[in-house]
Design a protein around this motif. Structure first.
Motif, PDB file in Angstrom:
ATOM      1  N   GLN A  58       0.852  -1.182   0.000  1.00  0.00           N
ATOM      2  CA  GLN A  58       0.000   0.000   0.000  1.00  0.00           C
ATOM      3  C   GLN A  58       0.894   1.239   0.000  1.00  0.00           C
ATOM      4  O   GLN A  58       1.725   1.405   0.876  1.00  0.00           O
ATOM      5  N   THR A  59       0.731   2.067  -1.039  1.00  0.00           N
ATOM      6  CA  THR A  59       1.501   3.305  -1.125  1.00  0.00           C
ATOM      7  C   THR A  59       0.627   4.407  -1.696  1.00  0.00           C
ATOM      8  O   THR A  59      -0.146   4.190  -2.622  1.00  0.00           O
ATOM      9  N   SER A  60       0.736   5.586  -1.134  1.00  0.00           N
ATOM     10  CA  SER A  60       0.053   6.786  -1.637  1.00  0.00           C
ATOM     11  C   SER A  60      -1.417   6.548  -1.973  1.00  0.00           C
ATOM     12  O   SER A  60      -1.888   6.949  -3.034  1.00  0.00           O
ATOM     13  N   GLY A  61      -2.129   5.878  -1.107  1.00  0.00           N
ATOM     14  CA  GLY A  61      -3.551   5.652  -1.345  1.00  0.00           C
ATOM     15  C   GLY A  61      -3.853   4.582  -2.372  1.00  0.00           C
ATOM     16  O   GLY A  61      -5.000   4.404  -2.762  1.00  0.00           O
ATOM     17  N   LYS A 177      -7.579   1.962  -5.704  1.00  0.00           N
ATOM     18  CA  LYS A 177      -7.288   3.339  -5.310  1.00  0.00           C
ATOM     19  C   LYS A 177      -8.219   3.742  -4.172  1.00  0.00           C
ATOM     20  O   LYS A 177      -9.424   3.497  -4.236  1.00  0.00           O
TER      21      LYS A 177
END
Length: 179
Positions: A58-61, A177
């Protein structure tokens, strides 16, 4: 694979299969394991279970994960450039994997793997990969069908390429997202 699964259950019992599934997939929380057709030689073995995955990025939403947590082809058994002898599968096979993914609350689909069908010359083998979205559910069907037991050396490259495609498709990730 059905023979191997039946043999394992016969030798060790269904409770040991449950333990093995949990042990081999330590990044999951597995529940509700059901084995259908374990004693029928004329039906496919079906292993069904519910699981929650804890191994994802999980990165940046964005949430990235491969839906093939288990039973994924990750290495091509056909590594040689050429082959002088036939490839013997012993028996034809049909390996079907069905995956249902529930999209977590607060996420939407950003990217899904593309569906596709790949057929060997003379329809001696086939790989189909279908992805569909229905409400907050993603359904994936992966099927590798080997229609004959013996492939001649001149069929080797096609067979090798088929397995390369299976590995490539099953390695693709789903991207969600955050809303």
């Amino acid at each position: 694979r059905a023979f191997e699964t039946r043999n394992y259950i016969y030798n060790f019992g269904e409770s040991e299969l449950d333990k093995k599934l949990k042990r081999d997939n330590h990044d999951w929380q597995i529940e509700n394991i059901v084995v259908d057709n374990r004693d029928s030689l004329y039906e496919p073995v079906n292993i069904k279970y519910d699981f929650t995955v804890t191994n994802y990025t999980q990165t940046s939403g964005m949430l990235y994960f491969n839906p093939f947590f288990s039973r994924r082809y990750s290495e091509n058994p056909f590594k040689e450039i050429t082959r002088l002898y036939p490839v013997d599968f012993i028996v034809p096979s049909d390996d079907v994997t069905l995956i249902t993914v529930k999209i977590p609350v607060g996420y939407m689909i950003e990217e899904l793997p593309k569906s596709g069908v790949f057929v060997l010359p003379n329809k001696t083998g086939k790989f189909s990969y279908f992805v569909e979205k229905e409400n907050n559910i993603i359904k994936i069907r992966s099927q590798l069908t080997i229609n004959k037991s013996l492939y001649e050396p001149n069929e080797y490259n096609s067979l090798k390429e088929l397995y390369n495609l299976v590995i490539e498709k099953q390695a693709q990730q789903i991207v969600l997202k955050k809303l």
